[in-house]
Design a protein around this motif. Sequence first.
Motif, mmCIF file in Angstrom:
data_model
loop_
_atom_site.group_PDB
_atom_site.id
_atom_site.type_symbol
_atom_site.label_atom_id
_atom_site.label_comp_id
_atom_site.label_asym_id
_atom_site.label_seq_id
_atom_site.Cartn_x
_atom_site.Cartn_y
_atom_site.Cartn_z
ATOM 1 N N ASN A 68 0.833 -1.196 0.000
ATOM 2 C CA ASN A 68 0.000 0.000 0.000
ATOM 3 C C ASN A 68 0.870 1.248 0.000
ATOM 4 O O ASN A 68 1.948 1.262 0.600
ATOM 5 C CB ASN A 68 -0.910 0.026 1.225
ATOM 6 C CG ASN A 68 -1.953 -1.063 1.171
ATOM 7 O OD1 ASN A 68 -2.377 -1.479 0.090
ATOM 8 N ND2 ASN A 68 -2.364 -1.543 2.322
ATOM 9 N N LEU A 69 0.382 2.272 -0.656
ATOM 10 C CA LEU A 69 1.079 3.553 -0.676
ATOM 11 C C LEU A 69 0.553 4.436 0.444
ATOM 12 O O LEU A 69 -0.301 4.023 1.230
ATOM 13 C CB LEU A 69 0.908 4.221 -2.039
ATOM 14 C CG LEU A 69 1.482 3.442 -3.223
ATOM 15 C CD1 LEU A 69 1.219 4.180 -4.521
ATOM 16 C CD2 LEU A 69 2.963 3.189 -3.043
ATOM 17 N N ASP A 70 1.008 5.662 0.517
ATOM 18 C CA ASP A 70 0.581 6.577 1.568
ATOM 19 C C ASP A 70 -0.891 6.944 1.405
ATOM 20 O O ASP A 70 -1.545 6.567 0.439
ATOM 21 C CB ASP A 70 1.465 7.824 1.587
ATOM 22 C CG ASP A 70 1.256 8.712 0.373
ATOM 23 O OD1 ASP A 70 0.782 8.217 -0.670
ATOM 24 O OD2 ASP A 70 1.574 9.907 0.454
ATOM 25 N N GLN A 71 -1.397 7.713 2.350
ATOM 26 C CA GLN A 71 -2.821 8.056 2.365
ATOM 27 C C GLN A 71 -3.263 8.840 1.130
ATOM 28 O O GLN A 71 -4.421 8.773 0.739
ATOM 29 C CB GLN A 71 -3.142 8.856 3.621
ATOM 30 C CG GLN A 71 -2.382 10.182 3.705
ATOM 31 C CD GLN A 71 -2.645 10.915 4.995
ATOM 32 O OE1 GLN A 71 -3.598 10.624 5.698
ATOM 33 N NE2 GLN A 71 -1.797 11.887 5.306
ATOM 34 N N HIS A 129 -2.761 5.994 -2.106
ATOM 35 C CA HIS A 129 -3.233 4.617 -1.955
ATOM 36 C C HIS A 129 -4.327 4.261 -2.965
ATOM 37 O O HIS A 129 -4.298 3.192 -3.564
ATOM 38 C CB HIS A 129 -3.740 4.385 -0.524
ATOM 39 C CG HIS A 129 -4.322 3.032 -0.331
ATOM 40 N ND1 HIS A 129 -3.569 1.885 -0.408
ATOM 41 C CD2 HIS A 129 -5.595 2.639 -0.093
ATOM 42 C CE1 HIS A 129 -4.354 0.837 -0.221
ATOM 43 N NE2 HIS A 129 -5.575 1.265 -0.026
ATOM 44 N N GLU A 130 -5.255 5.145 -3.175
ATOM 45 C CA GLU A 130 -6.364 4.867 -4.103
ATOM 46 C C GLU A 130 -5.939 5.018 -5.565
ATOM 47 O O GLU A 130 -6.272 4.204 -6.401
ATOM 48 C CB GLU A 130 -7.553 5.806 -3.820
ATOM 49 C CG GLU A 130 -8.203 5.583 -2.470
ATOM 50 C CD GLU A 130 -8.866 4.222 -2.360
ATOM 51 O OE1 GLU A 130 -9.453 3.750 -3.359
ATOM 52 O OE2 GLU A 130 -8.784 3.613 -1.274
ATOM 53 N N ARG A 131 -5.215 6.061 -5.875
ATOM 54 C CA ARG A 131 -4.845 6.356 -7.266
ATOM 55 C C ARG A 131 -3.734 5.456 -7.786
ATOM 56 O O ARG A 131 -3.684 5.142 -8.964
ATOM 57 C CB ARG A 131 -4.421 7.820 -7.392
ATOM 58 C CG ARG A 131 -5.542 8.793 -7.176
ATOM 59 C CD ARG A 131 -5.077 10.204 -7.474
ATOM 60 N NE ARG A 131 -4.178 10.695 -6.451
ATOM 61 C CZ ARG A 131 -4.557 11.409 -5.399
ATOM 62 N NH1 ARG A 131 -5.815 11.703 -5.238
ATOM 63 N NH2 ARG A 131 -3.684 11.817 -4.518
ATOM 64 N N LYS A 132 -2.779 5.118 -6.947
ATOM 65 C CA LYS A 132 -1.650 4.258 -7.308
ATOM 66 C C LYS A 132 -0.894 4.750 -8.549
ATOM 67 O O LYS A 132 -0.409 3.962 -9.346
ATOM 68 C CB LYS A 132 -2.098 2.819 -7.501
ATOM 69 C CG LYS A 132 -2.626 2.179 -6.232
ATOM 70 C CD LYS A 132 -2.868 0.723 -6.444
ATOM 71 C CE LYS A 132 -3.460 -0.044 -5.340
ATOM 72 N NZ LYS A 132 -3.610 0.388 -4.041
ATOM 73 N N LEU A 133 -0.861 6.057 -8.726
ATOM 74 C CA LEU A 133 -0.114 6.706 -9.811
ATOM 75 C C LEU A 133 -0.526 6.218 -11.206
ATOM 76 O O LEU A 133 0.279 6.212 -12.130
ATOM 77 C CB LEU A 133 1.393 6.520 -9.618
ATOM 78 C CG LEU A 133 1.975 6.993 -8.295
ATOM 79 C CD1 LEU A 133 3.457 6.676 -8.223
ATOM 80 C CD2 LEU A 133 1.744 8.463 -8.068
ATOM 81 N N GLN A 134 -1.777 5.829 -11.371
ATOM 82 C CA GLN A 134 -2.233 5.300 -12.654
ATOM 83 C C GLN A 134 -2.268 6.362 -13.754
ATOM 84 O O GLN A 134 -2.314 6.030 -14.935
ATOM 85 C CB GLN A 134 -3.608 4.644 -12.502
ATOM 86 C CG GLN A 134 -3.558 3.345 -11.714
ATOM 87 C CD GLN A 134 -2.581 2.346 -12.320
ATOM 88 O OE1 GLN A 134 -2.702 1.961 -13.473
ATOM 89 N NE2 GLN A 134 -1.600 1.923 -11.537
ATOM 90 N N SER A 135 -2.199 7.635 -13.382
ATOM 91 C CA SER A 135 -2.198 8.682 -14.410
ATOM 92 C C SER A 135 -0.909 8.697 -15.221
ATOM 93 O O SER A 135 -0.862 9.277 -16.298
ATOM 94 C CB SER A 135 -2.436 10.055 -13.784
ATOM 95 O OG SER A 135 -1.378 10.378 -12.912
ATOM 96 N N ASP A 170 7.080 6.072 5.336
ATOM 97 C CA ASP A 170 8.455 5.564 5.359
ATOM 98 C C ASP A 170 8.569 4.064 5.066
ATOM 99 O O ASP A 170 9.489 3.413 5.535
ATOM 100 C CB ASP A 170 9.121 5.890 6.691
ATOM 101 C CG ASP A 170 8.434 5.221 7.869
ATOM 102 O OD1 ASP A 170 7.397 4.570 7.679
ATOM 103 O OD2 ASP A 170 8.952 5.340 8.998
ATOM 104 N N LYS A 171 7.676 3.531 4.256
ATOM 105 C CA LYS A 171 7.739 2.110 3.907
ATOM 106 C C LYS A 171 8.763 1.845 2.810
ATOM 107 O O LYS A 171 9.132 2.740 2.061
ATOM 108 C CB LYS A 171 6.375 1.626 3.405
ATOM 109 C CG LYS A 171 5.354 1.404 4.483
ATOM 110 C CD LYS A 171 4.141 0.733 3.883
ATOM 111 C CE LYS A 171 3.148 0.353 4.955
ATOM 112 N NZ LYS A 171 2.008 -0.363 4.400
ATOM 113 N N ASN A 172 9.160 0.578 2.716
ATOM 114 C CA ASN A 172 9.921 0.096 1.568
ATOM 115 C C ASN A 172 8.907 -0.519 0.613
ATOM 116 O O ASN A 172 8.127 -1.389 0.997
ATOM 117 C CB ASN A 172 10.940 -0.973 1.971
ATOM 118 C CG ASN A 172 12.093 -0.394 2.736
ATOM 119 O OD1 ASN A 172 12.444 0.758 2.569
ATOM 120 N ND2 ASN A 172 12.694 -1.184 3.593
ATOM 121 N N VAL A 173 8.923 -0.070 -0.625
ATOM 122 C CA VAL A 173 7.945 -0.517 -1.613
ATOM 123 C C VAL A 173 8.687 -0.921 -2.885
ATOM 124 O O VAL A 173 9.610 -0.237 -3.308
ATOM 125 C CB VAL A 173 6.940 0.619 -1.939
ATOM 126 C CG1 VAL A 173 5.960 0.197 -3.009
ATOM 127 C CG2 VAL A 173 6.203 1.060 -0.684
#
Length: 175
Positions: A77-80, A83-89, A110-113
């Motif tokens: 999961n990404l940040d708040q 999280h929803e968009r997931k950079l799909q643009s 501060d996650k590792n993704v």
Amino acid sequence: MHFDGTITLGPIITGIGLCISLITSAFTYWKKYRDKNKPELIIYVDQLTTGTVSKFLIIKNTGEVPLQITGISFDDNLDQYNHERKLQSVVDSWIVPGQFLQGDFDPDYDKNVVIHIEFCSKKRPNKTYKDDFKINFGQFKDLLWSDSKPPYNVDSQNIKQTILNAALMISKRNL
């Protein structure tokens, strides 16, 4: 000129050496041409500290040919905010050499993704390249930073403060 049927070893060795040299040169030229026309993409986290901390995910074309992003996904999961968009643009976006796409992230994220990305080049649109980038969004969390305070009252000169912050951000970006 008289031919007596004997073959000397010198011309044979010279001919073989010439053939090897030509083949090596052609292969080297082909490899350089192929590498020059291969799209190169890098993804990394950047942070600016001009008054407040800002965190960005940068997707940059470091190659010499335009590339098109054909897919992007994440293993966590990404940040708040993302999280929803997931950079799909960014999917179906073209990035020219030296250009980058920038997405803002929560400064406390501060996650590792692992980012899985697919892209193709303008020169070879039918060949898809796939790459994975392990991104540490917490790479700056224990680093110290300082910020200069402007020599005037921020409340009374809000426009000047905005211009100063923009100038500081640009100057820090070029460091």
